[in-house]
Design an enzyme around this catalytic site. Structure first.
Site, PDB file in Angstrom:
ATOM      1  N   ARG A 289       0.890  -1.317   0.047  1.00 14.23           N
ATOM      2  CA  ARG A 289       0.373   0.004  -0.169  1.00 14.23           C
ATOM      3  C   ARG A 289       0.846   1.224  -0.092  1.00 14.23           C
ATOM      4  NH1 ARG A 289      -2.909  -3.318   3.852  1.00 14.23           N
ATOM      5  NH2 ARG A 289      -4.698  -4.124   3.038  1.00 14.23           N
ATOM      6  N   LYS A 311       2.466  11.310 -11.091  1.00 13.67           N
ATOM      7  CA  LYS A 311       1.689  10.319 -11.936  1.00 13.67           C
ATOM      8  C   LYS A 311       2.230   9.182 -12.402  1.00 13.67           C
ATOM      9  CE  LYS A 311      -0.647  12.484 -15.120  1.00 13.67           C
ATOM     10  NZ  LYS A 311      -0.965  13.296 -16.260  1.00 13.67           N
ATOM     11  N   GLU A 353       8.736  18.237 -24.488  1.00 14.76           N
ATOM     12  CA  GLU A 353       8.227  18.795 -23.151  1.00 14.76           C
ATOM     13  C   GLU A 353       8.658  20.193 -22.727  1.00 14.76           C
ATOM     14  OE1 GLU A 353       5.720  17.444 -21.833  1.00 14.76           O
ATOM     15  OE2 GLU A 353       5.282  15.388 -22.778  1.00 14.76           O
ATOM     16  N   LYS A 395       6.316  22.722 -13.685  1.00 13.11           N
ATOM     17  CA  LYS A 395       5.224  21.751 -13.398  1.00 13.11           C
ATOM     18  C   LYS A 395       5.241  21.400 -11.972  1.00 13.11           C
ATOM     19  CE  LYS A 395       4.344  16.827 -14.363  1.00 13.11           C
ATOM     20  NZ  LYS A 395       4.597  15.569 -15.172  1.00 13.11           N
ATOM     21  N   GLU A 405      -4.941  16.273 -10.138  1.00 12.49           N
ATOM     22  CA  GLU A 405      -5.406  16.134 -11.632  1.00 12.49           C
ATOM     23  C   GLU A 405      -6.945  16.452 -11.867  1.00 12.49           C
ATOM     24  OE1 GLU A 405      -4.156  14.507 -15.735  1.00 12.49           O
ATOM     25  OE2 GLU A 405      -4.061  13.152 -14.263  1.00 12.49           O
ATOM     26  N   ARG A 409      -4.221  20.949 -13.800  1.00 13.67           N
ATOM     27  CA  ARG A 409      -3.089  20.153 -14.151  1.00 13.67           C
ATOM     28  C   ARG A 409      -3.217  19.640 -15.463  1.00 13.67           C
ATOM     29  NH1 ARG A 409      -0.522  15.641 -10.061  1.00 13.67           N
ATOM     30  NH2 ARG A 409       1.046  14.716 -11.600  1.00 13.67           N
ATOM     31  N   ASN A 413      -1.189  18.550 -20.234  1.00 16.60           N
ATOM     32  CA  ASN A 413      -1.437  17.586 -21.268  1.00 16.60           C
ATOM     33  C   ASN A 413      -1.497  18.400 -22.911  1.00 16.60           C
ATOM     34  OD1 ASN A 413      -1.701  15.227 -19.695  1.00 16.60           O
ATOM     35  ND2 ASN A 413      -3.588  16.062 -18.931  1.00 16.60           N
ATOM     36  N   HIS A 416      -0.786  16.254 -25.709  1.00 12.00           N
ATOM     37  CA  HIS A 416      -0.465  14.722 -25.678  1.00 12.00           C
ATOM     38  C   HIS A 416      -1.633  13.969 -25.950  1.00 12.00           C
ATOM     39  CE1 HIS A 416       2.663  16.191 -23.111  1.00 12.00           C
ATOM     40  NE2 HIS A 416       2.880  15.128 -22.626  1.00 12.00           N
ATOM     41  N   HIS A 420      -0.440  10.876 -27.643  1.00 16.07           N
ATOM     42  CA  HIS A 420      -0.683   9.633 -27.136  1.00 16.07           C
ATOM     43  C   HIS A 420      -1.514   8.880 -28.272  1.00 16.07           C
ATOM     44  CE1 HIS A 420      -0.137  10.686 -22.753  1.00 16.07           C
ATOM     45  NE2 HIS A 420       1.085  10.643 -23.270  1.00 16.07           N
ATOM     46  N   HIS A 433       8.398   9.403 -27.449  1.00 17.11           N
ATOM     47  CA  HIS A 433       7.164  10.097 -26.991  1.00 17.11           C
ATOM     48  C   HIS A 433       7.170  11.414 -27.358  1.00 17.11           C
ATOM     49  CE1 HIS A 433       4.159  11.155 -23.818  1.00 17.11           C
ATOM     50  NE2 HIS A 433       5.185  12.174 -23.467  1.00 17.11           N
TER      51      HIS A 433
END
Length: 529
Positions: A289, A311, A353, A395, A405, A409, A413, A416, A420, A433
């Site tokens: 956990r 993330k 980025e 960031k 998020e 936030r 993206n 992206h 993606h 990427h």
């Protein structure tokens, strides 16, 4: 580095080790108490007697401010100086702070007969018992922490020299509520890993996880440095690239942790690029956990993006990062020396980025990048340190405002949605990427212009910068229908409709934008034709 600042309790050896270290480094040495005495014309004990401890502390803070503005040197500060938050901030700003520790009995032996120290008037053992516990927590926040018990001053000075980073440090705070941590940007940072883990409460086994290629280049000195801090280590080899981010690879990682006996006092150290960081973040969040995670990214992309914010995601056949958690690291060490061995394509792709961050949030960084393509291509260390820190700060600011998020936030993206989708449509690994994000940024910029949010000059300025940094070489050959199908799985989609991040100008963007699908088709056709 700028200064090397020695902190520690009375008797820890700062005034003895400091001159030896300064001689080794070819720098001046300053004992802050001696500076205060020289400037005031009075001994520390006299200042205490005349002005009280509050008066002395005020003089101490003023003297520290002056010394920190001088040429780089080795500075030994009084045992209580680090306790004031503003003093601590000054000591750490671009500098390396080294804590010298010793057991109470060792300190007592060294301090016997030190009648000139005003804080020892109650007796050495009583003073140590009263003062040391409150100060140890701050000392352990230092970049380097060394035990001086049974070691000569020369040996301690040598150990510090061997462990020092190369050059100044850039620090970026990530003030996430309850999970605040820091990004440190610099060169040769491996010796900062052990103290960072210790400060996070780690006492058990530290698993250094990386892929085989990266481990062969960078794992050995990091492993030795963590073990030098008194921690056990084990090394685990993840599959290379996006293969590390699969359910099967994660399951294998769990089995290794079980076999290594990693409990809640252990930790995971992610050494690698974004895929390694994602896999390690997911496993760290879910093993028992949650166990501490230290990020040591080895790619520019991971340094400025994926390592920050907590993330992490695991890929499914249906899309990228569809299974994931948010698990903040205990720290991030961006060691610029790792970038020297980064392949050209991966290095070049990473700038997408950096450019993304500037174009959505920071006009000053955009201007710096506009003038910096040449030092970027040559991997100039000073330029990289400055740009990486500035990008991380963007960031970090957004993550701190929206750690889960839920809103703002989403601005990160930008580019992206299509990026993606391109990766999924072409097959993960076919396109780097950053390359995919660069094409996604151009689609988003074109869509911003078509929807009337920004002038066409913004689209052209972004395109020129991406090309200057070696991106947008040739459009990928892909069926637009496959791109649109992959976009439907985008995490920002609501009721099957994609919500876009679009530009309103250089340095300004808005999220949650709805646009007609016909405009999306036109932008994809215009950019990817």
């Amino acid at each position: 580095m700028n200064h090397v600042v020695l902190v520690g309790f009375m008797g820890s050896g700062k005034s003895t080790v400091g001159p030896l270290l300064a001689e080794r480094l070819g720098r001046p040495f300053t004992d802050l108490d001696a500076r205060i005495e020289r400037e005031s014309g009075a001994a520390v004990a006299e200042i205490f007697a005349r002005e009280g401890e509050a008066g002395f502390r005020a003089r101490e803070s003023a003297a520290l401010t002056r010394v920190m503005a001088e040429e780089p040197q080795v500075v030994a500060v009084g045992g209580g100086a680090p306790l004031a938050d503003e003093n601590w901030r000054r000591m750490r700003e671009a500098n390396v702070v080294v804590a010298l520790l010793a057991e109470p009995q060792t300190l007592a032996g060294r301090l016997q007969g030190s009648l000139h120290r005003p804080l020892l008037r109650e007796g050495v053992p009583a003073a140590i018992e009263r003062l040391l516990p409150a100060r140890l927590a701050r000392y352990r926040e230092a970049d380097l922490v060394l035990d001086t018990d049974g070691r000569s001053a020369a040996a301690v000075a040598s150990a510090i020299q061997d462990a020092l980073p190369d050059g100044a440090l850039h620090r970026v705070a990530v003030p996430v509520h309850g999970r605040g941590h820091e990004v440190v940007v610099g060169r040769r940072l491996q010796h900062l890993a052990g103290p960072a883990l210790r400060h996070a409460g780690v006492q058990g086994t530290v698993v250094i996880a990386s892929d085989a290629s990266i481990a062969a280049q960078h794992a050995a000195p990091l492993k030795a440095a963590v073990e030098a801090a008194g921690l056990r280590t084990a090394c685990y080899a993840l599959p290379a690239g996006e293969t590390a981010k699969t359910i099967g690879a994660v399951t294998d990682f769990y089995r290794f942790l079980a076999g290594a006996g990693v409990d809640r006092q252990g930790a995971i150290l992610a050494l690698g690029g974004g895929a390694v960081g994602d896999a390690c973040g997911f496993v760290a969040a879910t093993w028992l956990r949650g166990v501490p995670l230290l990020q040591v990214p080895t790619t520019l992309l991971a340094m400025v993006d994926s390592s920050i914010g907590g993330k992490n995601g695991i890929n499914l056949e249906d899309g990228k990062n569809l299974v994931g958690t948010i698990h903040q690291p205990c720290g991030i060490l961006d060691d610029i020396t790792h970038l020297a061995t980064l392949p050209d394509r991966a290095y070049r792709a990473s700038w997408a980025e950096v450019i993304k961050s500037a174009i959505i949030a920071d006009t000053n960084l955009f201007d710096v990048l506009a003038r910096g393509a040449s030092p970027a291509r040559s991997r100039d260390g000073e330029y990289l340190g400055r740009v990486i820190a500035a990008t991380c700060a963007i960031k970090a600011r957004v993550v701190a405002a929206d750690p889960f998020e839920a809103g703002e936030r989403a601005i990160l993206n930008y580019g992206h949605t299509v990026g993606h989708a391109l990766e999924a449509a072409l097959g993960y690994g076919s396109l780097a990427h950053g390359e995919a994000v660069a094409w996604g940024m151009q689609v988003a910029a074109d869509l911003s212009w078509r929807s009337g949010r920004c002038p066409e000059s913004v689209v052209r300025a972004q395109e020129q910068m991406l090309r200057d940094y070696g991106l947008l070489d040739r459009p990928p050959r892909v069926d637009p229908a496959r791109v649109f199908a992959a976009m439907r799985h985008d995490k920002k989609a609501q009721d099957g409709e994609v919500r876009w991040v679009l530009l309103t100008g250089i340095g300004h963007a808005e999220y949650g934008c709805r646009v007609p699908f016909e405009d999306v088709e036109r932008s994809v056709a215009a950019v990817l034709a």
